[in-house]
Design an enzyme around this catalytic site. Sequence first.
Site, mmCIF file in Angstrom:
data_model
loop_
_atom_site.group_PDB
_atom_site.id
_atom_site.type_symbol
_atom_site.label_atom_id
_atom_site.label_comp_id
_atom_site.label_asym_id
_atom_site.label_seq_id
_atom_site.Cartn_x
_atom_site.Cartn_y
_atom_site.Cartn_z
ATOM 1 N N GLY A 233 95.839 -15.059 40.881
ATOM 2 C CA GLY A 233 97.104 -15.775 41.025
ATOM 3 C C GLY A 233 97.428 -16.629 39.818
ATOM 4 O O GLY A 233 98.544 -16.583 39.287
ATOM 5 N N CYS A 354 90.051 -27.562 44.592
ATOM 6 C CA CYS A 354 90.724 -27.738 45.882
ATOM 7 C C CYS A 354 89.863 -28.627 46.782
ATOM 8 O O CYS A 354 89.725 -28.390 47.974
ATOM 9 C CB CYS A 354 91.007 -26.402 46.549
ATOM 10 S SG CYS A 354 89.554 -25.356 46.788
#
Length: 490
Positions: A233, A354
């Site tokens: 991504g 994250c």
Amino acid sequence: MSKILKGSGTDLDLDSDESDIEEKSTIIDLEKAREKEEAGEEMQLNIKDESDEFRLPTKEELEEEAHQPPDLSNLQRRIREINRVLSNFKALRQEGTARKEYIEQLKKDLSSYYGYNDFLIGALVEMFLVVELMELIEAFEKPQPICLRTNTLKTRRRDLADILINRGVNLDPLSKWSKVGLVVYDSQVPIGATPEYMAGCYMLQSASSFLPVMALAPQEKERVIDIAAAPGGKTTYIAAFMKNNGIIFANEMKAPRLKSLTANLHRMGVTNTLVCNYDGRELPKVFGNLADRVLLDAPCSGTGVISKDESVKNSKSLEEIQECAHLQKQLILAAIDTVDANSKSGGYLVYSTCSIMVAENEAVIDYALKKRNVKLVSCGLDFGRPGFIRFREQRFHPSLEKTRRFYPHVHNMDGFFVAKLKKMSNLKPSAETSEPLETVEQGLMTNEIGIGMNTEELTGSATKENGVIENGKNRKKRKFPSREEISKAR
């Protein structure tokens, strides 16, 4: 005359009717005011009764609860009451009860109600005030909106949105800070199986994953390394920024993930990328310092994406966080070593995770600042909270305010951390040189071997053993004992 009198009587009747209406209206207003006053008094009385009624459970009551199935309604009520007490502790606290006791009970109740283990709920309580903590935990219980990123190598966002709306997809532009993002509310077709998806017109990607690439801001004709690239991504977003010019080295250590990475690169029409399979810690040996920009989206504990993976709630421990932090420190030093400080257009590294744990974020950046010739620069993101410069007993470099933290209850996206570093020199700062090492060895020799001997006696003994002439020109360099000899002497 009679007509006039008759008319006057009618006017009198009208006046009396109006006065009756006014009186009734006044009575109604008074009744409403009285009811409102009584309701306010009753509310205050109820609040007082509740504050008087609430008491922390005793040990006996807690033991009894432990032998029964969890009463969720009781847990929820107690969590709410403890939050209320902590919000106005001086006025509402139980006499003789410390704040710590309320917080300990709150941690136990949150663990039972939401399914967190003791370590993670304890870490969250240390990071957030009680009111914000509840907002964060509730946000983790809700799924984040589905987002997709328009592939500008193949289409424009407006054209893609029109096509998807015609297919029955309900969507909107993501936000002002993104020119390529779309947020999907619902869809009549599988959003990951449309002809446009198969053709590579968009990538399903969380909003938080846009941020590291936006902070990196790669330019055309640059050399960029994505150290942990799968599933692609961020790599494909970098290629879109570079308009398929320059070169991207997309590295992924886990071989099974190379398939998804390669497939997405082909689907999205990326032609300027080389895929490689190395341990990220070894990349300086492979590439040297050739990169203009490097992206390190480091492997982490995932404590920012609990809404996607609820197993994080009860599977993380202090040891696991420490292991992640150790790996991240190794990776960030390797990433810095692949950056070319003399790059005309770059010399930047973006570090992201994250995770919302301080040990995986600010502590790692602070470590890199001490170990390499780098400095923090602005991420170029006009939203997000600044990173911690102090946390509990830890103190970090003041420039860590330039890092950015993102939370689901504040920014409506996954928990995320982004930092941007500028490399100032390709030389590594050396904490230990050969001279200090020799001094240390000499000190050890003095302490371990030559106890009770001064420096001259040691020098004299060494001179006799080596047959050195006391002449400056013909002196041989004194030989110090090896590390093995020193360890044996110990």
